[in-house]
Design an enzyme around this catalytic site. Structure first.
Site: not given
Ligand code: BES
Ligand code: ZN
Ligand code: ZN
Length: 514
Positions: A293, A367
């Site tokens: 991230k 997921r």
């Molecule tokens: N934990 C994150 C989602 C999230 C984002 C929670 C903001 C709380 C606040 C999740 O694991 C994630 O990173 N999802 C990705 C999915 C993408 C790579 C398809 C996302 O939402 O960017």
């Molecule tokens: Zn994630």
């Protein structure tokens, strides 16, 4: 907080602060506000009258007016708290306003408050529907407890502002109604405390609340609440062939925790009765893994276990509320870290169900752990599934921070959940997870990819992925990524972990015991 309900005239009650609710009985868009107190006490009405006449207090939701030494009353301070328009009043506004009373008192260093139970009979019938006594008492208890929580636990200059005593004063003569109010108060106390327990877990930083520590605190809670709790780690995950969960945890030097909680009702239900399976995403820190991230806001990813906390907190409340339905909970907890041993884009994993998954993005880890958690809950006997997860950033794009997302393969389970919302006061909005979204994650080399090649519809794609692992079992997925953390404080609630989903899940569970 010592919360109690007392039959007492509020004007004659000695307290440092007496909170009295007020509604705006004006109707029509441009009408001048017309505040009216929800108390039948003439003394309080008289004390407040000159100040209401000035027009400075409009009784909008959360608005306050403080009067010192109110004439004729025993209270040192009288705090009027607005509930908004009378015509649209629900117990949810009462929940918030009870929270306002508590936070107002906290900010002034008071440790004791009294709240006058809102008396709808103070107004003529045409102004508002009557408030149900039991649910109103429950909402006051929940609102008061939720308000008595802050996030500054690690600050050396932290002041303990907690309220020691909150007394709810009422004049109900009907013993049956009074018993309902008492029952509501005790349920609200259980639920409010459980929500704060979940919030305290969510607020913990990732270095302190590791998966092992989450398991330890859950075990301690279960011992106190009388729940059966089993904690497993890597060996069990490998033994169960949870290849998706195993992949996410393998880049972390913290051991994972697979936590199973079981609630058995006091008298055994018939063999064909439903068994509810609660599944939580418990990523104690989500760096994104190899698909790392951006640095901005990455610190927030300590709350990526809010789904797990909601389930653990809900189980705490269920153990005390004792609904006549079997409930089990499965929490999949680990860190998502980049490392020489971490899973990588391009890897192919085999989930516990036997389905193979091609990894496109290691940041779509929630997921993966849920795929195995949901399937495992089924093998443990769950016949209805519900999961909560901070799953996608895309849910915030779709719904902002006002509603959490709901996805389901079953209209009946969904209806049970939606019917719970007026009681819980939480907002969920159903979104699709149909086969169109499933088609977006077809892989050339495995059964599924873990992400689609586009950000569009990301929350529905994630839900369609989970749906592949629940089969025909009725299932609800709650995406709480946009609602689990509140960025700004409200007059009734601190900023930080909201504890969203817990109250609705408890109500959903109870709906199967009726
Ligand atoms: N934990 C994150 C989602 C999230 C984002 C929670 C903001 C709380 C606040 C999740 O694991 C994630 O990173 N999802 C990705 C999915 C993408 C790579 C398809 C996302 O939402 O960017
Ligand atoms: Zn994630
Ligand atoms: Zn995550």
């Amino acid at each position: 907080m010592n919360l109690s309900l007392q039959h007492h005239d509020s004007a004659a009650f000695a307290t440092s602060l007496l909170a009295v609710f007020a509604v705006d009985i004006a109707t029509g868009d441009d009408a001048k506000p017309s505040p009216a107190l929800l108390t039948t006490s003439d003394t309080l009405a008289k004390a407040a009258a000159p100040w209401l006449a000035t027009g400075e207090f409009k009784a909008s939701l959360g608005e306050t007016l403080l009067l010192h030494s109110p004439a004729g009353a025993e209270a040192q301070r009288l705090l009027l708290i607005g509930l908004g328009r009378a015509g649209s009043l629900t117990i949810h506004e009462v929940r918030k306003a009870a929270g306002v009373a508590i936070r107002f008192a906290r900010s002034r260093g008071l440790q004791e408050v009294a709240i006058a139970f809102p008396e709808d009979k103070a107004l003529d019938d045409e102004h508002m529907d009557s408030l149900p006594g039991g649910l109103t008492a429950r909402a006051i208890a929940e609102g008061a407890l939720i308000a008595d929580f802050d996030i500054d636990f690690y600050r050396a200059d932290r002041k303990d502002l907690s309220i020691h005593t909150a007394t709810i004063l009422h004049l109900e003569a009907d013993k049956k109604l009074e018993a309902q109010m008492q029952q509501g108060l005790s349920e609200g106390s259980i639920i409010g405390q459980s929500q704060n327990f979940a919030r305290s877990l969510i607020n913990e930083p990732g270095n302190i609340l590791t998966p092992t520590e989450l398991a330890r605190r859950t075990t301690a809670m279960c011992a106190e609440a009388g729940l059966v709790c089993e904690v497993y780690s890597t060996d069990k995950i490998l033994e169960l062939k949870m290849g998706a969960f195993a992949a996410v945890t393998q880049g972390s030097s913290e051991p994972p925790a697979l936590i199973v909680l079981r609630y058995e009702p006091p008298s055994p239900p018939p063999p064909d009765a439903p068994v509810l399976g609660l599944v939580g995403k418990g990523i104690t820190f989500d760096t994104g893994g190899i698909s790392i991230k951006a640095a901005d806001n990455m610190d927030k990813m300590k709350y990526d276990m809010a789904g797990a906390a909601a389930m653990i907190g809900a189980m705490r409340a269920i153990a005390q509320l004792k609904p006549a339905v079997r409930v089990l909970a499965v929490v999949c907890s680990c860190e998502n870290m980049p490392d020489g041993r971490a899973f990588k884009p391009g890897d192919v994993l085999t989930a516990m169900s036997g389905k193979t998954i091609e990894i496109i993005n290691t940041d779509a880890e929630g997921r993966l752990v849920l795929a195995d958690g949901l399937f495992y809950a089924k093998t443990l006997g769950a016949t209805r599934l519900i999961n909560a997860a901070t799953l996608t950033g895309a849910i915030s794009t779709a719904l902002g921070h006002h509603n959490a997302g709901l996805f389901s393969n079953d209209d009946s389970a969904t209806q049970h959940f939606l019917d719970a919302l007026p009681t819980s006061g939480e907002k969920f909005w159903r979104l699709p997870c149909s086969s169109d979204y499933r088609d977006q994650i077809k892989s050339q080399i495995a059964d599924l990819m873990n992400t689609a090649g586009t950000r569009y519809g990301g929350a529905s794609v994630a839900a369609a992925f989970l749906k592949e692992f629940v089969g025909d079992t009725p299932w609800i997925h709650l995406d709480i990524a946009g609602t689990a953390w509140i960025d700004d404080s409200k007059p009734w609630q601190s900023k930080g972990p909201s504890g969203i989903a817990l109250r609705s899940i408890i109500e959903w569970v109870r709906s199967y015991a009726k």
